[in-house]
Motif scaffolding. Structure first.
Motif, mmCIF file in Angstrom:
data_model
loop_
_atom_site.group_PDB
_atom_site.id
_atom_site.type_symbol
_atom_site.label_atom_id
_atom_site.label_comp_id
_atom_site.label_asym_id
_atom_site.label_seq_id
_atom_site.Cartn_x
_atom_site.Cartn_y
_atom_site.Cartn_z
ATOM 1 N N ASN A 525 0.839 -1.210 0.000
ATOM 2 C CA ASN A 525 0.000 0.000 0.000
ATOM 3 C C ASN A 525 0.870 1.255 0.000
ATOM 4 N N ALA A 529 1.028 4.049 -2.786
ATOM 5 C CA ALA A 529 0.710 5.444 -2.470
ATOM 6 C C ALA A 529 1.827 6.398 -2.917
ATOM 7 N N ASP A 555 5.183 6.177 5.242
ATOM 8 C CA ASP A 555 5.603 6.478 3.861
ATOM 9 C C ASP A 555 5.542 7.979 3.634
ATOM 10 N N GLY A 559 -0.686 10.618 1.895
ATOM 11 C CA GLY A 559 -1.418 10.518 3.189
ATOM 12 C C GLY A 559 -2.859 10.083 2.984
ATOM 13 N N ILE A 560 -3.606 10.038 4.052
ATOM 14 C CA ILE A 560 -4.990 9.546 3.938
ATOM 15 C C ILE A 560 -5.944 10.659 4.372
ATOM 16 N N LEU A 568 -11.309 3.166 6.015
ATOM 17 C CA LEU A 568 -10.086 2.415 5.709
ATOM 18 C C LEU A 568 -10.210 0.914 5.908
ATOM 19 N N PHE A 573 -13.370 -1.544 0.472
ATOM 20 C CA PHE A 573 -13.171 -0.098 0.286
ATOM 21 C C PHE A 573 -11.793 0.102 -0.348
ATOM 22 N N THR A 574 -11.826 0.712 -1.548
ATOM 23 C CA THR A 574 -10.551 0.972 -2.246
ATOM 24 C C THR A 574 -10.661 2.267 -3.053
ATOM 25 N N THR A 575 -9.547 2.916 -3.174
ATOM 26 C CA THR A 575 -9.517 4.123 -4.026
ATOM 27 C C THR A 575 -8.711 3.839 -5.295
ATOM 28 N N LYS A 576 -8.252 2.577 -5.352
ATOM 29 C CA LYS A 576 -7.389 2.220 -6.495
ATOM 30 C C LYS A 576 -8.255 1.916 -7.713
ATOM 31 N N GLY A 581 -7.039 -2.817 -7.106
ATOM 32 C CA GLY A 581 -7.302 -3.005 -5.665
ATOM 33 C C GLY A 581 -8.628 -3.680 -5.425
ATOM 34 N N LEU A 582 -8.632 -4.541 -4.375
ATOM 35 C CA LEU A 582 -9.895 -5.222 -4.015
ATOM 36 C C LEU A 582 -10.571 -4.558 -2.813
ATOM 37 N N GLY A 583 -9.747 -3.806 -2.105
ATOM 38 C CA GLY A 583 -10.269 -3.157 -0.877
ATOM 39 C C GLY A 583 -10.407 -4.139 0.283
ATOM 40 N N GLY A 585 -7.349 -5.660 1.652
ATOM 41 C CA GLY A 585 -6.061 -5.730 2.358
ATOM 42 C C GLY A 585 -6.126 -5.237 3.793
ATOM 43 N N LEU A 586 -6.567 -4.015 3.997
ATOM 44 C CA LEU A 586 -6.571 -3.451 5.359
ATOM 45 C C LEU A 586 -7.627 -4.129 6.246
ATOM 46 N N PHE A 612 1.015 3.546 9.407
ATOM 47 C CA PHE A 612 0.184 2.466 9.975
ATOM 48 C C PHE A 612 0.948 1.851 11.133
HETATM 49 P P1 ADP Z 1 -6.514 -1.909 -1.928
HETATM 50 O O1 ADP Z 1 -5.051 -1.757 -1.670
HETATM 51 O O2 ADP Z 1 -6.892 -3.098 -2.616
HETATM 52 O O3 ADP Z 1 -7.159 -0.684 -2.318
HETATM 53 P P2 ADP Z 1 -6.521 -1.780 0.913
HETATM 54 O O4 ADP Z 1 -7.491 -2.242 1.878
HETATM 55 O O5 ADP Z 1 -5.159 -2.324 1.073
HETATM 56 O O6 ADP Z 1 -7.109 -2.180 -0.456
HETATM 57 O O7 ADP Z 1 -6.460 -0.266 0.918
HETATM 58 C C1 ADP Z 1 -7.618 0.463 0.902
HETATM 59 C C2 ADP Z 1 -7.359 1.895 0.531
HETATM 60 O O8 ADP Z 1 -6.652 2.575 1.549
HETATM 61 C C3 ADP Z 1 -6.587 2.115 -0.632
HETATM 62 O O9 ADP Z 1 -7.376 1.984 -1.806
HETATM 63 C C4 ADP Z 1 -6.025 3.492 -0.419
HETATM 64 O O10 ADP Z 1 -6.936 4.440 -0.858
HETATM 65 C C5 ADP Z 1 -5.878 3.608 1.017
HETATM 66 N N1 ADP Z 1 -4.487 3.438 1.447
HETATM 67 C C6 ADP Z 1 -3.952 2.316 1.957
HETATM 68 N N2 ADP Z 1 -2.694 2.521 2.330
HETATM 69 C C7 ADP Z 1 -2.388 3.805 2.035
HETATM 70 C C8 ADP Z 1 -1.229 4.627 2.139
HETATM 71 N N3 ADP Z 1 -0.072 4.164 2.631
HETATM 72 N N4 ADP Z 1 -1.303 5.936 1.735
HETATM 73 C C9 ADP Z 1 -2.489 6.423 1.252
HETATM 74 N N5 ADP Z 1 -3.619 5.691 1.113
HETATM 75 C C10 ADP Z 1 -3.569 4.391 1.482
#
Ligand code: ADP
Length: 624
Positions: A525, A529, A555, A559-560, A568, A573-576, A581-583, A585-586, A612
């Motif tokens: 991630n 980013a 990193d 930022g978020i 999060l 939930f994903t912004t990718k 991205g599958l949303g 991971g977190l 994190f």
């Molecule tokens: P994915 O990576 O598949 O999108 P994640 O659950 O890993 O799913 O992440 C969800 C979202 O969190 C990401 O789509 C991103 O928008 C945000 N994100 C995660 N890690 C970071 C980071 N280090 N910096 C900024 N945004 C992050």
């Protein structure tokens, strides 16, 4: 129009109270009446007893009086047997004879214990007397006015009670004619003192009187009552007594005994005059017919009154006791009934309770049964959930691997290409006899193969399905292993990697494989980013705080934003962009850390990037 006046009736409880009060009053009156009856009955019975006793006494007194008097009855008549007596009456002037008769009479008087004996001639003049020696001797006295002398002269021998005219001494006079050859010469008289009888009459408070035909008391146990009349005397009687001088100079005033009530058998309740001790007495009379005398016996009514009073009190108390007993019995019966009712109520309540308990027990058993069934279902569901979670984690891991696959392929293709080139070169060099150079080539080939083996080994290790069992894990080791998988990206994307180990030998309680998965996620991630960032700095720091192992991954990306931070850890939930991205991971990482009893937090760095933080329970060195 005025309303007609209404009678105000008492309320129902008021009426009941009134009725009860009336009943009590009636009962009280009945008790009083019974007690009064007992009083009257006892009074009558005791009076009758008293009367009988008094009658008996009177009989006794009468007999003793008669006995005493009858002893002297014959005495006057026997005096004519003496020749001197006859001679004196024939020759009244013969003093010698008189002296002899006087001596004779004196002797007889002495022997017969009479008071005086004397002889009178037909004119009533005393010719000789037993008291001839005394200064107030009867000799020469004319006693013709005395009724007994008169009676005897009329040839009726008589008796007479009177008070002596000489000395005023009372006595009973017996008189009898003295006859010679059928001719009366004079009268012989004997006086007897019967006053000594009185002394035996006094019995407690009782009083005894003896009255003559006119009702004049001449013998009495009460000295003040003597020579008093029971009832006022008529002038004729007074005149007659005056003439006969029966009671000498006594005034014969009325006694003042009042009759209060007449009883049967000639008895009566009378009020006696003061100063007598008792006021109310039972009076009873007994006549001594031949002498026209009357005995009066006055009995003290105090014991009778006391008995009646006691009977009244006793009856009253008995009734009160009886009433109390009845009330007590009623109260007991009422209490018994109440107790019985309470017992029945209790029994009913007990029965109800028992049936309720039985019902509740049955429903509880049913609930327990249902619960145990639910428990089984829940356990099965939990197991399924755990399995699903584990599969999700695995899927998440696979997704990471999928995302990394392009890089890994490139990573493997590069050495493979190098291997082919270098092996071709080695063959040419050997053909040209440049063996040493060929050897160097082969050594490089070997290094490349070893590196490829390490990479595939690490990939295999990462991809394996973990049982997620908790044990102490060296945090530094897990970071190194995770870094190995993203190392090529770090290099390629010219990311500056920095590791800050404040506590290099920290052990966390978790599973290595899962911790590596979380770290790979965070690293990936961060790299994603920082794709457009400059500079690119990935920092991993390890520290310990209290009983926690802290791993921070920072990193220098964008930022978020706050809007994103709230979602999060939500699944999907994903912004990718799609396909990147599958949303998950977190969401999966947060769940893994939470299962080990830790926390996964996100915050902004001072430079605007994202940080994190993994918080895990620390494993003590000894355990490790
Ligand atoms: P994915 O990576 O598949 O999108 P994640 O659950 O890993 O799913 O992440 C969800 C979202 O969190 C990401 O789509 C991103 O928008 C945000 N994100 C995660 N890690 C970071 C980071 N280090 N910096 C900024 N945004 C992050």
């Amino acid at each position: 129009m005025a309303a007609p006046p209404q009678t105000v009736l008492p309320s129902r409880p008021g009426r009941r109270l009134l009725r009860r009060a009336a009943l009590w009053v009636l009962l009280l009156l009945c008790c009083l009446a019974v007690a009064a009856l007992a009083w009257r009955w006892t009074e009558n019975a005791a009076t009758e007893k008293l009367r009988l006793a008094a009658a008996q006494r009177l009989d006794g007194y009468a007999v003793s009086l008669e006995n005493l008097l009858s002893k002297y009855d014959f005495l006057p008549g026997t005096l004519e047997l003496n020749k001197d007596v006859i001679a004196l009456l024939q020759q009244p002037d013969d003093e010698t004879l008189r002296a002899e008769v006087n001596a004779y009479l004196e002797q007889v008087n002495h022997l017969s214990k009479s008071t005086t004996i004397y002889i009178v001639n037909l004119q009533g003049v005393t010719q000789a007397a037993s008291n001839w020696r005394e200064p107030d001797s009867f000799v020469g006295d004319n006693v013709a006015f005395r009724p007994y002398v008169r009676d005897a002269l009329r040839r009726t021998p008589g008796g007479f009670y009177g008070v002596g005219t000489t000395r005023g001494e009372p006595g009973y006079f017996f008189a009898h004619g003295i006859y010679h050859n059928g001719r009366m010469l004079g009268v012989a008289t004997v006086k007897v003192n019967i006053e000594k009888l009185e002394s035996g009459w006094v019995q407690g408070n009782d009083k005894v009187l003896l009255t003559d035909a006119h009702g004049v008391v001449f013998l009495s146990s009460e000295p003040e009552w003597k020579y008093r009349a029971l009832s006022p005397l008529s002038p004729a009687v007074l005149q007659e007594l005056e003439v006969s001088r029966q009671y000498f100079s006594h005034a014969l005033l009325p006694l003042g005994i009042r009759e209060l009530r007449k009883l049967d058998n000639g008895a009566a309740i009378v009020a006696t005059p003061a100063p007598a001790a008792r006021l109310r007495m039972l009076a009873q009379t007994r006549s001594l017919a031949p002498r026209k005398w009357q005995f009066v016996y006055l009995s003290d009514l105090a014991p009778v009154e006391a008995s009646a009073r006691n009977a009244f009190i006793f009856t009253w108390l008995s009734e009160a006791l009886l009433l109390m007993l009845v009330l007590y019995a009623r109260q007991r019966r009422r209490l018994g009934r109440q107790r019985q009712r309470a017992r029945l109520d209790l029994q009913r309540a007990y029965d109800d309770l028992e049936s309720m308990v039985a019902e509740r027990t049955a429903s509880l058993q049913q609930m327990t049964h249902n619960l145990s069934e639910e428990n089984v279902v829940r356990r099965q569901a939990e197991q399924k959930l755990r399995q699903a979670q584990s599969e999700l984690v695995q899927a998440g891991k696979m997704a990471v691997l999928g995302q990394m696959s392009a890089g890994i392929t490139h990573e493997l293709n590069q050495p493979l290409t190098a291997l082919r080139t270098m092996s071709d070169n080695a063959r040419v060099l050997i053909e040209r006899g440049r063996v040493d150079e060929a050897k160097d080539n082969l050594a490089t080939i070997s290094q490349l193969v070893a590196r490829m083996g390490a990479l595939t080994g690490q990939l295999r290790q990462f991809a394996r399905k973990s049982d997620a069992s908790v044990r102490p894990v060296a945090v530094a080791g897990a970071i190194t292993a995770a870094l190995f998988l993203v190392e090529r990206r770090v290099e390629q994307e010219r990311v500056n990697f920095r590791m800050s180990m404040q506590s290099p030998d920290v052990f966390a309680l978790c599973d290595t494989n899962r911790l590596e998965q979380v770290l790979v996620n965070l690293f990936t991630n961060a790299l994603d980013a920082m794709a457009d960032s400059d500079p690119r700095q990935l920092t991993v720091s390890v520290s310990r705080s209290f009983q926690k192992a802290m791993i921070a991954v920072s990193d220098t990306g964008p930022g978020i934003p706050e809007a994103i931070r709230r979602h999060l850890f939500e699944p999907f939930f994903t912004t990718k962009p799609q396909g990147q991205g599958l949303g998950l991971g977190l969401a999966i990482s947060e769940q893994i850390i939470r299962e080990f009893g830790g926390r996964l937090l996100a915050e902004a760095t001072t430079t605007g990037g994202a940080r994190f933080i993994i918080e895990l329970p620390i494993a003590e060195q000894e355990t490790a």
